[in-house]
Design a protein around this motif. Structure first.
Motif, PDB file in Angstrom:
ATOM      1  N   ILE A 101       0.840  -1.205   0.000  1.00 22.93           N
ATOM      2  CA  ILE A 101       0.000   0.000   0.000  1.00 22.93           C
ATOM      3  C   ILE A 101       0.872   1.250   0.000  1.00 22.93           C
ATOM      4  O   ILE A 101       0.619   2.209  -0.738  1.00 22.93           O
ATOM      5  N   LEU A 102       1.927   1.239   0.812  1.00 25.26           N
ATOM      6  CA  LEU A 102       2.820   2.392   0.884  1.00 25.26           C
ATOM      7  C   LEU A 102       3.536   2.611  -0.448  1.00 25.26           C
ATOM      8  O   LEU A 102       3.648   3.750  -0.934  1.00 25.26           O
ATOM      9  N   ASN A 103       3.994   1.527  -1.070  1.00 30.21           N
ATOM     10  CA  ASN A 103       4.674   1.653  -2.363  1.00 30.21           C
ATOM     11  C   ASN A 103       3.726   2.182  -3.436  1.00 30.21           C
ATOM     12  O   ASN A 103       4.100   3.024  -4.253  1.00 30.21           O
ATOM     13  N   PHE A 104       2.491   1.680  -3.427  1.00 27.90           N
ATOM     14  CA  PHE A 104       1.517   2.148  -4.411  1.00 27.90           C
ATOM     15  C   PHE A 104       1.223   3.631  -4.212  1.00 27.90           C
ATOM     16  O   PHE A 104       1.093   4.388  -5.178  1.00 27.90           O
ATOM     17  N   ALA A 105       1.086   4.044  -2.961  1.00 27.97           N
ATOM     18  CA  ALA A 105       0.830   5.459  -2.674  1.00 27.97           C
ATOM     19  C   ALA A 105       1.990   6.317  -3.158  1.00 27.97           C
ATOM     20  O   ALA A 105       1.792   7.407  -3.711  1.00 27.97           O
ATOM     21  N   ILE A 127      -7.076  -7.152 -14.021  1.00 30.28           N
ATOM     22  CA  ILE A 127      -6.128  -7.609 -13.010  1.00 30.28           C
ATOM     23  C   ILE A 127      -5.029  -6.587 -12.736  1.00 30.28           C
ATOM     24  O   ILE A 127      -4.319  -6.694 -11.739  1.00 30.28           O
ATOM     25  N   PHE A 128      -4.880  -5.590 -13.635  1.00 25.65           N
ATOM     26  CA  PHE A 128      -3.870  -4.553 -13.414  1.00 25.65           C
ATOM     27  C   PHE A 128      -4.441  -3.354 -12.654  1.00 25.65           C
ATOM     28  O   PHE A 128      -3.710  -2.403 -12.383  1.00 25.65           O
ATOM     29  N   LEU A 178      -2.741  -5.530  -5.235  1.00 30.89           N
ATOM     30  CA  LEU A 178      -1.878  -4.398  -5.563  1.00 30.89           C
ATOM     31  C   LEU A 178      -0.603  -4.803  -6.296  1.00 30.89           C
ATOM     32  O   LEU A 178       0.054  -3.959  -6.890  1.00 30.89           O
ATOM     33  N   GLY A 179      -0.265  -6.092  -6.256  1.00 31.52           N
ATOM     34  CA  GLY A 179       1.004  -6.537  -6.834  1.00 31.52           C
ATOM     35  C   GLY A 179       1.133  -6.199  -8.305  1.00 31.52           C
ATOM     36  O   GLY A 179       2.125  -5.589  -8.740  1.00 31.52           O
TER      37      GLY A 179
END
Length: 349
Positions: A184-188, A295-296, A314-315
């Motif tokens: 979640i942090l990486n996506f943010a 899926i993306f 999120l992967g």
């Protein structure tokens, strides 16, 4: 010298008869002249009179033809004027419509800019919130993991085998939650544009070996065969090695998750004109074609009922965003019941 008086109105040389045929108004001029000159001048021979009459008829015919041409030209001009008037009205209407459309377009552009600004502000607020929450959650989770390790090591006193098993499960859960929060942090960070990149040239071969050693425990525990095909030649790409490692681990973990026991996964590479394609191919259950692009999307899992629901979707979203930040792309092809192939395209050095 002789003077011939004009019979009729000289200002109206042509008039229209009741039969709508144009006629010369001074049609009696020649007869008037002939009557006045009768007995005064020498008598004309029949030949002169006939010649004069023929000349008169010829002149009358010419004048009538010219009058018809003028009348026809006037009629055509009237039609043309009517057409021009109608065209002018149409052009004026079109101009008003264009002005209206221009005003609507400018209003739409203004609304779009306002909406974009609002979306960017909302996105920044979301990223800041996720980053703050991730940080606040990671701190107690790290403490849970640390205390569990201390108890397992017997620092607080002896523990039996059942307690060791429970402590191991606590640590597994702690690592799982920590991984979700890190995603979640990486996506943010990716969405907020706060991701730092270290672009450099590096070889893919050593990275393949490193990734293989990291996923082998998962492969062995699930009973999935792994075929890691090392590059036959030295493949050098220009990207962030850490981010490429993260992408490959995400793709391989996703393949392991959806490949049943006894299946296989292959990691391979191929060199293109100005890029390198790294493929992860599995013999898993596959994804329906109408759901392949879903899926993306972040926080999307294609089938929550039958999937190994140990993630939050999120992967793949992070992987595609990372690939695009690095100037590459991730594509996928899949067939239900036969497996999927995910291709990472990386710029070559």
């Amino acid at each position: 010298k002789q003077t011939i008086r004009w019979a009729g109105d000289p200002n109206k040389p042509v008039t229209m008869g009741n039969d709508n045929v144009p006629r010369l108004s001074p049609r009696g001029s020649f007869s008037l002249w002939e009557e006045e000159r009768r007995g005064v001048s020498s008598p004309w021979s029949h030949a002169f009179v006939d010649a004069a009459a023929d000349l008169r008829r010829t002149l009358l015919d010419l004048l009538l033809k010219k009058a018809e041409e003028v009348a026809r030209a006037n009629s055509e001009l009237e039609v043309l004027n009517q057409q021009l008037s109608e065209t002018a009205v149409e052009l004026e209407t079109q101009a008003e419509e264009l002005l209206r459309q221009r005003g609507e377009r400018e209003e739409l552009l203004l609304r779009e800019r306002e909406a974009r600004v609002e979306a960017e502000e909302a996105n920044r607020a979301k990223a800041e919130f996720l980053a703050m929450m991730s940080h606040e959650l990671r701190t107690p989770l790290n403490a849970i993991g640390g205390y569990a390790q201390m108890l397992e090591m017997g620092i607080r006193g002896p523990v039996n085998k059942q307690q060791i098993t429970d402590l191991d499960r606590i640590q597994q859960s702690q690592r799982h939650l920590l991984g979700l929060i890190n995603n979640i942090l990486n996506f943010a960070r990716v969405e907020a544009g706060q991701l730092a990149l270290n672009i450099e040239d590096f070889e893919l071969g050593p990275l393949f070996s490193e990734v293989e050693s990291l996923v082998l425990p998962q492969l062995e525990s699930k009973g999935v065969e792994f075929d890691c095909r090392m590059p036959e030649e030295t493949l050098v790409v220009r990207a962030d090695a850490e981010k490429i490692r993260q992408i490959l681990l995400n793709l391989l973990s996703n393949a392991i998750k959806f490949t049943p026991q006894g299946g296989s996964i292959m990691l391979s590479s191929a060199k293109g004109a100005d890029s390198v394609v790294v493929s992860v191919k599995d013999t898993g259950r596959g994804v329906p074609s109408d759901r392949l692009q879903m899926i993306f999307e972040p926080f999307i899992q294609v089938d929550r009922l039958t999937a190994n629901n140990d993630g939050i979707g999120l992967g793949l979203a992070i992987s595609r965003e990372l690939a695009r930040k690095l100037g590459g792309e991730i594509n996928a092809v899949s067939e239900v019941g036969k497996g999927s192939t995910f291709s990472l395209i990386i710029p070559s050095a």
